[in-house]
Write a protein that holds these residues in place. Structure first.
Motif, PDB file in Angstrom:
ATOM      1  N   TYR A 112       0.884  -1.263  -0.031  1.00  0.00           N
ATOM      2  CA  TYR A 112       0.026   0.056  -0.083  1.00  0.00           C
ATOM      3  C   TYR A 112       0.893   1.440   0.006  1.00  0.00           C
ATOM      4  O   TYR A 112       0.708   2.164  -0.644  1.00  0.00           O
ATOM      5  N   SER A 113       1.717   1.197   0.874  1.00  0.00           N
ATOM      6  CA  SER A 113       2.623   2.309   0.766  1.00  0.00           C
ATOM      7  C   SER A 113       3.568   2.622  -0.300  1.00  0.00           C
ATOM      8  O   SER A 113       3.858   3.935  -0.769  1.00  0.00           O
ATOM      9  N   SER A 136       2.922   1.596  -3.334  1.00  0.00           N
ATOM     10  CA  SER A 136       1.921   2.087  -4.293  1.00  0.00           C
ATOM     11  C   SER A 136       1.652   3.524  -4.461  1.00  0.00           C
ATOM     12  O   SER A 136       1.578   4.004  -5.363  1.00  0.00           O
ATOM     13  N   LEU A 137       1.574   4.031  -2.816  1.00  0.00           N
ATOM     14  CA  LEU A 137       1.277   5.417  -2.795  1.00  0.00           C
ATOM     15  C   LEU A 137       2.575   6.126  -3.426  1.00  0.00           C
ATOM     16  O   LEU A 137       2.581   7.202  -3.937  1.00  0.00           O
ATOM     17  N   SER A 138       3.963   5.533  -3.135  1.00  0.00           N
ATOM     18  CA  SER A 138       5.070   6.228  -3.758  1.00  0.00           C
ATOM     19  C   SER A 138       5.012   6.160  -5.165  1.00  0.00           C
ATOM     20  O   SER A 138       5.438   7.274  -5.693  1.00  0.00           O
ATOM     21  N   TYR A 139       4.470   5.430  -6.052  1.00  0.00           N
ATOM     22  CA  TYR A 139       4.307   5.483  -7.490  1.00  0.00           C
ATOM     23  C   TYR A 139       3.468   6.727  -7.543  1.00  0.00           C
ATOM     24  O   TYR A 139       3.910   7.596  -8.583  1.00  0.00           O
ATOM     25  N   VAL A 140       2.459   6.972  -7.177  1.00  0.00           N
ATOM     26  CA  VAL A 140       1.416   7.961  -7.239  1.00  0.00           C
ATOM     27  C   VAL A 140       2.183   9.367  -6.894  1.00  0.00           C
ATOM     28  O   VAL A 140       1.966  10.249  -7.668  1.00  0.00           O
ATOM     29  N   LEU A 141       3.084   9.289  -5.899  1.00  0.00           N
ATOM     30  CA  LEU A 141       3.577  10.696  -5.488  1.00  0.00           C
ATOM     31  C   LEU A 141       4.804  11.045  -6.500  1.00  0.00           C
ATOM     32  O   LEU A 141       4.960  12.079  -6.627  1.00  0.00           O
ATOM     33  N   PHE A 142       5.381   9.757  -6.948  1.00  0.00           N
ATOM     34  CA  PHE A 142       6.667   9.939  -7.644  1.00  0.00           C
ATOM     35  C   PHE A 142       5.967  10.938  -9.116  1.00  0.00           C
ATOM     36  O   PHE A 142       6.959  11.442  -9.756  1.00  0.00           O
ATOM     37  N   ASN A 143       4.905  10.686  -9.388  1.00  0.00           N
ATOM     38  CA  ASN A 143       4.503  11.356 -10.743  1.00  0.00           C
ATOM     39  C   ASN A 143       3.813  12.764 -10.247  1.00  0.00           C
ATOM     40  O   ASN A 143       3.304  13.438 -11.488  1.00  0.00           O
ATOM     41  N   HIS A 144       3.900  13.200  -9.090  1.00  0.00           N
ATOM     42  CA  HIS A 144       3.504  14.558  -8.575  1.00  0.00           C
ATOM     43  C   HIS A 144       4.405  15.585  -8.213  1.00  0.00           C
ATOM     44  O   HIS A 144       4.308  16.561  -8.516  1.00  0.00           O
ATOM     45  N   VAL A 145       5.338  14.930  -7.458  1.00  0.00           N
ATOM     46  CA  VAL A 145       6.175  15.811  -6.607  1.00  0.00           C
ATOM     47  C   VAL A 145       7.026  16.765  -7.337  1.00  0.00           C
ATOM     48  O   VAL A 145       7.615  17.966  -6.787  1.00  0.00           O
ATOM     49  N   PHE A 146       7.261  16.433  -8.701  1.00  0.00           N
ATOM     50  CA  PHE A 146       8.341  17.193  -9.461  1.00  0.00           C
ATOM     51  C   PHE A 146       7.621  18.766  -9.844  1.00  0.00           C
ATOM     52  O   PHE A 146       8.552  19.385  -9.870  1.00  0.00           O
ATOM     53  N   THR A 147       6.449  18.561 -10.011  1.00  0.00           N
ATOM     54  CA  THR A 147       5.945  19.942 -10.143  1.00  0.00           C
ATOM     55  C   THR A 147       4.943  20.586  -9.344  1.00  0.00           C
ATOM     56  O   THR A 147       5.001  21.662  -9.267  1.00  0.00           O
ATOM     57  N   SER A 177       1.242   4.105   6.293  1.00  0.00           N
ATOM     58  CA  SER A 177       1.422   3.830   5.107  1.00  0.00           C
ATOM     59  C   SER A 177       1.668   5.276   3.976  1.00  0.00           C
ATOM     60  O   SER A 177       2.476   5.499   3.425  1.00  0.00           O
ATOM     61  N   MET A 178       0.844   6.147   4.587  1.00  0.00           N
ATOM     62  CA  MET A 178       1.124   7.597   4.118  1.00  0.00           C
ATOM     63  C   MET A 178       2.505   8.090   4.405  1.00  0.00           C
ATOM     64  O   MET A 178       3.199   8.790   3.882  1.00  0.00           O
ATOM     65  N   GLY A 179       2.696   7.944   5.693  1.00  0.00           N
ATOM     66  CA  GLY A 179       3.900   8.394   6.429  1.00  0.00           C
ATOM     67  C   GLY A 179       5.326   7.822   5.541  1.00  0.00           C
ATOM     68  O   GLY A 179       6.011   8.406   5.014  1.00  0.00           O
ATOM     69  N   VAL A 194       1.463  18.094   0.762  1.00  0.00           N
ATOM     70  CA  VAL A 194       0.239  18.879   0.216  1.00  0.00           C
ATOM     71  C   VAL A 194      -0.821  18.096  -0.774  1.00  0.00           C
ATOM     72  O   VAL A 194      -2.082  17.941  -0.636  1.00  0.00           O
ATOM     73  N   TYR A 195      -0.249  17.201  -1.650  1.00  0.00           N
ATOM     74  CA  TYR A 195      -1.039  16.435  -2.477  1.00  0.00           C
ATOM     75  C   TYR A 195      -1.718  15.377  -1.456  1.00  0.00           C
ATOM     76  O   TYR A 195      -2.823  15.058  -1.794  1.00  0.00           O
ATOM     77  N   VAL A 196      -1.129  14.919  -0.531  1.00  0.00           N
ATOM     78  CA  VAL A 196      -1.715  13.980   0.177  1.00  0.00           C
ATOM     79  C   VAL A 196      -2.695  14.227   0.996  1.00  0.00           C
ATOM     80  O   VAL A 196      -3.898  13.697   1.168  1.00  0.00           O
TER      81      VAL A 196
END
Length: 289
Positions: free
Chosen positions: A15-16, A18-29, A67-69, A105-107
């Motif tokens: 779960y955690s 998988s969240l990293s994949y989602v975040l990895f596509n967001h944190v750069f911008t 998992s969020m942390g 912020v995204y989370v």
């Protein structure tokens, strides 16, 4: 009981990650747009399966927080590491702060509102049906797909950072000449990409100094069609820049002038446009044409 604990750890780990994949596509911008919402909804679907498999609101919520942390921490470390190794500590600290802020912020604003709706839904569904084996297999396969995509994206990111580190500029020829009472600087240089990925250059700025005095700043824009530096291929560039004649003459000594050329190349990266600087200095004769 031991098997149950192992499965619980596995579900939370997947779960955690998988969240990293989602975040990895967001944190750069850091921009929240339609793509961010799509990724958040996809993670929400995973949250339904996660809630179904945990089956208990208290344990699911605690696992969610954990998992969020872990997901945020792992994402920031993934983003930081290539910068730390290839660029330097200062850049790594700036990237860490930037990516951590974007992830949190995204989370808080997107991931949590959607996931905390879907999570209880999965728990409720677990009381309505007993098809846990099918959900378990689906959850694991979906998570492994996201992890595979994360590995691919990370490898691409790491290779691009490494390629930027190995980009080099070699000035092959530089001439200063006067023609029809106007002064010019001709520069021929070669871009060498020793990395493994194409590098896209959107703009180049030339800062020309005669002695200690800045003579001219000249800009080339490639926003419409980026200049591509391919791996293991030399890209030759030539530019002719008119410079102020009076600045040339007052810095001239015995028919020569010390010329410094600072070349700033603005490169497209996941963080946006990043400048890379190269410098060339030489004592050049002044030609009369």
């Amino acid at each position: 009981m031991r098997k149950k604990h192992i499965l619980l750890i596995l579900f939370n780990l997947l779960y955690s990650l998988s969240l990293s994949y989602v975040l990895f596509n967001h944190v750069f911008t850091g921009r929240i747009n339609i793509h961010s919402l799509v990724y958040a909804v996809g993670f929400g679907l995973l949250s339904i399966m996660y809630g179904f498999l945990i089956g208990d609101l208290k344990n699911a919520f605690l696992g969610y927080l954990l998992s969020m942390g872990l997901g945020v921490l792992f994402t920031v470390l993934l983003v930081r590491y290539p910068i730390q190794v290839n660029i330097g500590s200062l850049a790594a600290e700036l990237v860490t702060i930037y990516s951590l802020r974007n992830a949190v912020v995204y989370v808080l604003l997107v991931i949590s509102p959607i996931s905390l709706i879907f999570l209880p839904l999965g728990i409720y569904l677990s009381t309505m049906t007993n098809r846990s084996r099918i959900i378990e297999i689906g959850y694991i396969l979906f998570s492994l797909l996201l992890l595979t995509l994360l590995a691919y994206n990370y490898a691409d990111y790491n290779s691009r950072v490494y390629s930027i580190k190995l980009l080099n500029v070699e000035v092959k020829e530089a001439d200063v000449y006067i023609k029809s009472e106007k002064a010019y600087l001709n520069v021929t240089y070669v871009l060498l990409n020793h990395g493994t990925k194409n590098i896209e250059i959107s703009m180049t700025i030339y800062k020309i100094h005669f002695g200690s005095e800045i003579a001219r700043t000249y800009t080339e824009n490639f926003y419409g069609s980026p200049l591509i530096s391919s791996p293991s291929k030399a890209l030759s560039r030539s530019v002719s820049i008119e410079v102020p004649l009076f600045k040339l003459t007052r810095n001239m000594v015995n028919g020569k002038v010390r010329v410094s050329i600072i070349i700033e190349m603005y490169i497209k990266t996941r963080f946006g446009i990043t400048p890379i600087t190269f410098e060339y200095t030489n004592l050049l004769p002044i030609l009369q044409l």
